[in-house]
Scaffold this motif. Structure first.
Motif: not given
Length: 199
Positions: A44-55
């Motif tokens: 139920x949390x919110x998460x902000x991924x600030x880039x370069x997640x996956x290939x």
């Protein structure tokens, strides 16, 4: 709860060689980061991924996203191609976001800024890209996994880390692997950069 992270580089074989992350294989790296993410972030949390997640393919990225807890938002990084950006599982994708948490204005971008909106009013710049290699700047923090023991982090923990470590030469208080040579494809950063809005 709201969390931040960056530079996970799931399934990117360059990351072990360039950043010397302490894992015996890429599969071990990815399993560890998934486990640490899910230990930290609830569904139920919110998460902000600030880039370069996956290939990988859009199908791979969508499968990976489905295995990770939380409502996931992407701030696009230079290594996030169309497959990552268009994969099912993101609540939103953008190059730049302004977000207010507990009365604090946050400026989110993959790249660290030299200056940013309302800097004179104590706004905070959260970024990735530099893999914990930039010297600290007032109210600017690297949210990447290399600075935070490979797990997502809250804003309160980010701010508290600078108070605990006022003289540290790395960006934050988390464990940081030994700095190595830069790779233009991942993080050729030696100073703060402007966010151009393009990859």
């Amino acid at each position: 709860m709201i969390y931040f992270t960056a530079d996970t580089h799931f399934s990117d074989p360059r990351i072990l060689r360039i950043d010397r992350r302490p894992f015996g294989s890429l599969a071990e790296h990815d399993r560890a980061l998934i486990s640490l993410w899910n230990e930290t972030v609830s569904p139920n949390d919110q998460i902000w991924h600030l880039g370069d997640f996956a290939k990988g393919s859009a199908e791979f990225v969508a499968s990976l996203l489905s295995s990770l807890h939380g409502e996931k938002h992407l701030i696009i990084g230079n290594n996030d191609g169309a497959a990552t950006i268009e994969a099912a599982g993101w609540a939103s994708t953008q190059h730049y976001k302004e977000l207010t948490i507990d009365g604090r204005l946050l400026i989110l971008c993959h790249y660290p800024f030299r200056t940013w909106n309302q800097i004179g009013k104590k706004s905070i710049n959260l970024h990735g890209h530099s893999h914990g290699r930039l010297s600290p700047v007032t109210r600017q923090y690297d949210a990447g996994v290399d600075s935070w023991d490979f797990r997502p982090v809250t804003l309160s923990a980010i701010i508290a880390s600078r108070r605990r470590h006022p003289s540290t030469s790395s960006s934050q208080g988390g464990a940081r692997s030994e700095a190595t040579r830069a790779d233009p494809g991942i993080h050729s950063v030696t100073s703060a950069e402007e966010c151009s809005g393009s990859e």
